[in-house]
Design a protein around this motif. Structure first.
Motif, PDB file in Angstrom:
ATOM      1  N   ILE A 121       0.844  -1.200   0.000  1.00  3.75           N
ATOM      2  CA  ILE A 121       0.000   0.000   0.000  1.00  3.75           C
ATOM      3  C   ILE A 121       0.880   1.251   0.000  1.00  3.75           C
ATOM      4  O   ILE A 121       0.609   2.223  -0.709  1.00  3.75           O
ATOM      5  CB  ILE A 121      -0.959  -0.010   1.212  1.00  3.75           C
ATOM      6  N   LEU A 122       1.939   1.229   0.786  1.00  5.71           N
ATOM      7  CA  LEU A 122       2.837   2.382   0.889  1.00  5.71           C
ATOM      8  C   LEU A 122       3.668   2.598  -0.370  1.00  5.71           C
ATOM      9  O   LEU A 122       4.038   3.724  -0.691  1.00  5.71           O
ATOM     10  CB  LEU A 122       3.774   2.212   2.095  1.00  5.71           C
ATOM     11  N   ASP A 123       3.958   1.524  -1.085  1.00  9.15           N
ATOM     12  CA  ASP A 123       4.746   1.579  -2.317  1.00  9.15           C
ATOM     13  C   ASP A 123       3.824   2.018  -3.456  1.00  9.15           C
ATOM     14  O   ASP A 123       3.370   1.217  -4.263  1.00  9.15           O
ATOM     15  CB  ASP A 123       5.362   0.202  -2.589  1.00  9.15           C
ATOM     16  N   GLN A 124       3.576   3.310  -3.525  1.00 14.22           N
ATOM     17  CA  GLN A 124       2.589   3.869  -4.454  1.00 14.22           C
ATOM     18  C   GLN A 124       2.888   3.566  -5.922  1.00 14.22           C
ATOM     19  O   GLN A 124       1.968   3.329  -6.695  1.00 14.22           O
ATOM     20  CB  GLN A 124       2.487   5.387  -4.251  1.00 14.22           C
ATOM     21  N   ASP A 125       4.158   3.563  -6.298  1.00 18.10           N
ATOM     22  CA  ASP A 125       4.483   3.327  -7.707  1.00 18.10           C
ATOM     23  C   ASP A 125       4.769   1.852  -8.013  1.00 18.10           C
ATOM     24  O   ASP A 125       5.146   1.499  -9.123  1.00 18.10           O
ATOM     25  CB  ASP A 125       5.646   4.209  -8.170  1.00 18.10           C
ATOM     26  N   LYS A 126       4.587   0.990  -7.003  1.00 16.34           N
ATOM     27  CA  LYS A 126       4.739  -0.469  -7.149  1.00 16.34           C
ATOM     28  C   LYS A 126       6.122  -0.868  -7.683  1.00 16.34           C
ATOM     29  O   LYS A 126       6.264  -1.820  -8.435  1.00 16.34           O
ATOM     30  CB  LYS A 126       3.640  -1.054  -8.050  1.00 16.34           C
ATOM     31  N   GLY A 172       8.586  -1.853  -5.738  1.00 15.94           N
ATOM     32  CA  GLY A 172       9.226  -2.794  -4.822  1.00 15.94           C
ATOM     33  C   GLY A 172      10.055  -2.084  -3.767  1.00 15.94           C
ATOM     34  O   GLY A 172      10.701  -2.713  -2.940  1.00 15.94           O
ATOM     35  N   PHE A 173      10.025  -0.759  -3.809  1.00 12.99           N
ATOM     36  CA  PHE A 173      10.755   0.069  -2.859  1.00 12.99           C
ATOM     37  C   PHE A 173       9.896   1.249  -2.431  1.00 12.99           C
ATOM     38  O   PHE A 173       9.040   1.698  -3.183  1.00 12.99           O
ATOM     39  CB  PHE A 173      12.047   0.618  -3.482  1.00 12.99           C
ATOM     40  N   ILE A 174      10.173   1.758  -1.249  1.00 18.11           N
ATOM     41  CA  ILE A 174       9.560   3.004  -0.810  1.00 18.11           C
ATOM     42  C   ILE A 174      10.651   4.064  -0.898  1.00 18.11           C
ATOM     43  O   ILE A 174      11.658   3.992  -0.184  1.00 18.11           O
ATOM     44  CB  ILE A 174       9.001   2.898   0.623  1.00 18.11           C
ATOM     45  N   GLU A 175      10.470   5.005  -1.809  1.00 16.94           N
ATOM     46  CA  GLU A 175      11.441   6.066  -2.028  1.00 16.94           C
ATOM     47  C   GLU A 175      11.085   7.301  -1.193  1.00 16.94           C
ATOM     48  O   GLU A 175      10.036   7.373  -0.583  1.00 16.94           O
ATOM     49  CB  GLU A 175      11.493   6.447  -3.512  1.00 16.94           C
ATOM     50  N   GLU A 176      11.982   8.276  -1.208  1.00 21.16           N
ATOM     51  CA  GLU A 176      11.827   9.476  -0.387  1.00 21.16           C
ATOM     52  C   GLU A 176      10.499  10.189  -0.636  1.00 21.16           C
ATOM     53  O   GLU A 176       9.833  10.625   0.306  1.00 21.16           O
ATOM     54  CB  GLU A 176      13.002  10.432  -0.640  1.00 21.16           C
ATOM     55  N   GLU A 177      10.096  10.288  -1.899  1.00 20.33           N
ATOM     56  CA  GLU A 177       8.838  10.979  -2.222  1.00 20.33           C
ATOM     57  C   GLU A 177       7.648  10.251  -1.586  1.00 20.33           C
ATOM     58  O   GLU A 177       6.705  10.875  -1.105  1.00 20.33           O
ATOM     59  CB  GLU A 177       8.633  11.066  -3.736  1.00 20.33           C
ATOM     60  N   GLU A 178       7.686   8.921  -1.600  1.00 18.66           N
ATOM     61  CA  GLU A 178       6.601   8.135  -1.003  1.00 18.66           C
ATOM     62  C   GLU A 178       6.632   8.252   0.525  1.00 18.66           C
ATOM     63  O   GLU A 178       5.581   8.288   1.160  1.00 18.66           O
ATOM     64  CB  GLU A 178       6.705   6.668  -1.434  1.00 18.66           C
ATOM     65  N   LEU A 179       7.814   8.322   1.090  1.00 17.61           N
ATOM     66  CA  LEU A 179       7.920   8.476   2.542  1.00 17.61           C
ATOM     67  C   LEU A 179       7.358   9.818   3.000  1.00 17.61           C
ATOM     68  O   LEU A 179       6.747   9.912   4.051  1.00 17.61           O
ATOM     69  CB  LEU A 179       9.382   8.367   3.001  1.00 17.61           C
ATOM     70  N   GLN A 180       7.587  10.845   2.205  1.00 18.60           N
ATOM     71  CA  GLN A 180       7.083  12.171   2.568  1.00 18.60           C
ATOM     72  C   GLN A 180       5.552  12.136   2.699  1.00 18.60           C
ATOM     73  O   GLN A 180       4.974  12.819   3.536  1.00 18.60           O
ATOM     74  CB  GLN A 180       7.522  13.213   1.546  1.00 18.60           C
ATOM     75  N   LEU A 181       4.910  11.302   1.910  1.00 16.13           N
ATOM     76  CA  LEU A 181       3.445  11.177   1.928  1.00 16.13           C
ATOM     77  C   LEU A 181       2.976  10.018   2.812  1.00 16.13           C
ATOM     78  O   LEU A 181       1.796   9.645   2.782  1.00 16.13           O
ATOM     79  CB  LEU A 181       2.929  10.983   0.497  1.00 16.13           C
ATOM     80  N   PHE A 182       3.884   9.452   3.605  1.00 15.04           N
ATOM     81  CA  PHE A 182       3.616   8.274   4.427  1.00 15.04           C
ATOM     82  C   PHE A 182       2.307   8.379   5.212  1.00 15.04           C
ATOM     83  O   PHE A 182       1.471   7.472   5.163  1.00 15.04           O
ATOM     84  CB  PHE A 182       4.798   8.076   5.391  1.00 15.04           C
ATOM     85  N   GLY A 233      13.464  -1.270   0.897  1.00 16.66           N
ATOM     86  CA  GLY A 233      12.953  -2.411   0.154  1.00 16.66           C
ATOM     87  C   GLY A 233      12.151  -3.357   1.018  1.00 16.66           C
ATOM     88  O   GLY A 233      12.243  -3.340   2.243  1.00 16.66           O
ATOM     89  N   VAL A 234      11.367  -4.211   0.383  1.00 15.07           N
ATOM     90  CA  VAL A 234      10.573  -5.212   1.098  1.00 15.07           C
ATOM     91  C   VAL A 234      11.292  -6.551   1.135  1.00 15.07           C
ATOM     92  O   VAL A 234      11.136  -7.322   2.065  1.00 15.07           O
ATOM     93  CB  VAL A 234       9.156  -5.355   0.499  1.00 15.07           C
TER      94      VAL A 234
END
Length: 111
Positions: free
Chosen positions: A50-55, A57-67, A99-100
């Motif tokens: 769910i957190l990996d918005q762009d799918k 396989g990683f959560i990048e800085e931009e996705e973390l900002q919107l955590f 990464g997951v």
């Protein structure tokens, strides 16, 4: 899948209320309050998806900002300092993302 399929709405509300002010986000407290720390590896992997918005396989800085917005659309965006600290804590190999695979995210949640 919605995040409330895995975590209780009450726990999410409680966790979000504890970090409403800028620079008040503490990932360890948040994971514990929201109930992530007690979830199974499979449940944690689903939350990661769910957190990996762009799918990727990683959560990048931009996705973390919107955590926090993944838990409630009315939640705030993390500050730059919060995002960088969050990423530094979860980025075990220094590649600038979380990464997951290899239980990286799961170990981070349980830390």
């Amino acid at each position: 899948m919605a995040i409330t399929d895995i975590l209780s709405a009450k726990d999410i509300e409680s966790a979000l209320s504890s970090c409403q002010a800028d620079d008040s986000f503490n990932y360890k407290s948040f994971f514990s309050t929201v109930g992530l720390s007690s979830k199974t590896p499979d449940q944690i992997k689903k939350v990661f998806g769910i957190l990996d918005q762009d799918k990727s396989g990683f959560i990048e800085e931009e996705e973390l900002q919107l955590f926090l917005k993944n838990f409630s659309s009315s939640a705030r965006v993390l500050t730059s300092a919060e995002t960088k600290a969050f990423l530094a804590a979860g980025d075990t190999d220094g590649d600038g993302k979380i990464g997951v695979e290899g239980k990286t995210f799961g170990n981070f949640i349980k830390s």
